[in-house]
Design an enzyme around this catalytic site. Structure first.
Site, mmCIF file in Angstrom:
data_model
loop_
_atom_site.group_PDB
_atom_site.id
_atom_site.type_symbol
_atom_site.label_atom_id
_atom_site.label_comp_id
_atom_site.label_asym_id
_atom_site.label_seq_id
_atom_site.Cartn_x
_atom_site.Cartn_y
_atom_site.Cartn_z
ATOM 1 N N HIS A 11 -0.062 -3.429 -13.132
ATOM 2 C CA HIS A 11 0.688 -2.181 -12.931
ATOM 3 C C HIS A 11 0.847 -1.373 -14.219
ATOM 4 O O HIS A 11 1.162 -0.184 -14.162
ATOM 5 C CB HIS A 11 2.113 -2.478 -12.458
ATOM 6 N N CYS B 173 -4.588 -2.445 -14.996
ATOM 7 C CA CYS B 173 -5.822 -2.122 -14.271
ATOM 8 C C CYS B 173 -6.405 -0.810 -14.825
ATOM 9 O O CYS B 173 -5.664 0.164 -15.007
ATOM 10 C CB CYS B 173 -5.504 -1.981 -12.788
ATOM 11 N N GLU C 119 4.410 0.684 -11.578
ATOM 12 C CA GLU C 119 3.279 1.511 -12.041
ATOM 13 C C GLU C 119 3.760 2.917 -12.407
ATOM 14 O O GLU C 119 3.354 3.498 -13.416
ATOM 15 C CB GLU C 119 2.216 1.585 -10.939
ATOM 16 N N THR D 218 -1.763 4.716 -7.566
ATOM 17 C CA THR D 218 -3.085 4.247 -7.131
ATOM 18 C C THR D 218 -3.109 3.746 -5.682
ATOM 19 O O THR D 218 -4.174 3.704 -5.070
ATOM 20 C CB THR D 218 -3.580 3.112 -8.044
ATOM 21 N N CYS E 210 -6.745 4.419 -5.651
ATOM 22 C CA CYS E 210 -7.776 3.372 -5.733
ATOM 23 C C CYS E 210 -8.179 3.000 -4.312
ATOM 24 O O CYS E 210 -7.335 2.927 -3.418
ATOM 25 C CB CYS E 210 -7.167 2.187 -6.464
ATOM 26 N N SER F 108 2.989 -5.851 1.077
ATOM 27 C CA SER F 108 2.890 -4.725 2.009
ATOM 28 C C SER F 108 1.439 -4.489 2.420
ATOM 29 O O SER F 108 1.158 -4.128 3.554
ATOM 30 C CB SER F 108 3.524 -3.465 1.430
ATOM 31 N N SER G 101 -3.779 -9.574 -3.151
ATOM 32 C CA SER G 101 -3.199 -10.543 -4.098
ATOM 33 C C SER G 101 -3.500 -11.985 -3.679
ATOM 34 O O SER G 101 -2.915 -12.920 -4.223
ATOM 35 C CB SER G 101 -1.684 -10.379 -4.162
HETATM 36 FE FE1 F3S Z 1 -6.243 -1.759 -9.640
HETATM 37 FE FE2 F3S Z 1 -6.601 -0.828 -7.250
HETATM 38 FE FE3 F3S Z 1 -6.058 -3.345 -7.588
HETATM 39 S S1 F3S Z 1 -5.491 0.141 -8.895
HETATM 40 S S2 F3S Z 1 -4.814 -3.411 -9.392
HETATM 41 S S3 F3S Z 1 -7.907 -2.300 -8.272
HETATM 42 S S4 F3S Z 1 -5.296 -2.060 -5.946
#
Ligand code: F3S
Length: 278
Positions: free
Chosen positions: A73, A95, A125, A161, A190, A219, A262
């Site tokens: 983050h 990231c 973040e 993101t 992202c 989530s 995750s």
């Molecule tokens: Fe980065 Fe996207 Fe994962 S911003 S941490 S690649 S959800």
């Protein structure tokens, strides 16, 4: 029973990179402490904990001789400086997609322009990004909050993101309508979350049951569950292979598997192995 994996699943690029960086520090025998939990996955945190990784909540808690890890983050520059001041080493696992937002915010502030970041102001973040342009950045959730903004001239609009594209573009349009001069809009969302959802959706119509592996509080895993349920009634969110109830698989010929951003690969492999055995 056939087990099919979605085309995209599990760790996103940023989380995988962060975990790899922690593993590398561990292999150098460093005492690793992460500022905030490295990832939102209980089992992976337990695995890393068993190797000596612990979590701190504030930079002041880092000890001399320890390695501080900044998670994906990211953090505000002053937090990074505090860590650098105290720790023997700082591993910056921000990231790169988040770094991009931080740089855009910082550059706009240097040009004395306002930066509107569409996202959750309480999310780590966003707290980090705001720290790159404290006087110039405003974080708003959506277009309903544009009334809270000051008078804008030539602002830059970027996004957290992980937000929805529709929220971002609707908010950007609303900002354009109130800002003076030219509004620059840069989409910094992202695609990891959307890619996982698209892949799950594509598979959900072909299977009789679907397992989504992820934390109950994650989530993005919950969203994956909802996406799968739209086409496959027997969709289950599980944390580990032990949560599989064989009774749910009665009459099931094809089962789909996906995992939140995750969820580590070793947990996914265990679920697939158990399903194949069943
Ligand atoms: Fe980065 Fe996207 Fe994962 S911003 S941490 S690649 S959800």
């Amino acid at each position: 029973m056939r087990v099919l994996l979605a085309d995209e699943y599990g760790f996103c690029f940023g989380v995988e990179r962060a975990v790899d960086m922690v593993e590398e520090s561990l292999s150098n025998n460093e005492t690793v402490r992460t500022l905030g939990p490295l990832i939102h996955n209980e089992q992976e945190m337990e695995r890393l904990g068993a190797k000596g990784v612990s979590t701190i909540n504030k930079p002041v808690q880092i000890g001399r001789g320890e390695t501080a890890v900044i998670r994906a983050h990211g953090v505000a520059p002053q937090v990074q400086a505090e860590l650098q001041d105290k720790a023997s080493k700082v591993v910056d696992a921000t990231c790169p997609f988040v770094t991009r937002v931080q740089r855009l915010a910082s550059r706009a502030a240097e040009e004395n322009r306002h930066v509107i970041v569409v996202g959750n102001p309480d999310h780590p973040e966003m707290i980090g990004v705001k720290g790159y342009a404290p006087e110039h950045a405003f974080v708003i959730r959506d277009e309903t909050e544009i009334g809270d903004l000051p008078r804008l001239r030539n602002p830059l609009v970027v996004s957290q993101t992980t937000i929805k594209a529709k929220t971002f573009f609707d908010t950007a349009e609303a900002i354009k309508s109130i800002a003076e001069g030219e509004t620059q809009v840069i989409n910094t969302i992202c695609s990891a979350t959307r890619d996982r959802q698209d892949a799950a959706r594509a598979l959900a119509g072909e299977v009789d049951a679907f397992y989504i592996i992820g934390g109950n509080h994650s989530s993005n895993s919950r969203k994956l569950l909802n996406v799968c349920k739209e086409q496959c009634e027997k969709s289950f969110l599980i944390q580990t292979d032990e949560d599989i109830d064989p009774a749910d698989l009665d009459g099931v010929e094809t089962v789909g598997v996906t995992a939140g951003a995750s969820t580590p690969k070793w947990l996914i492999d265990k679920v697939v192995a158990k399903l194949e055995k069943l």
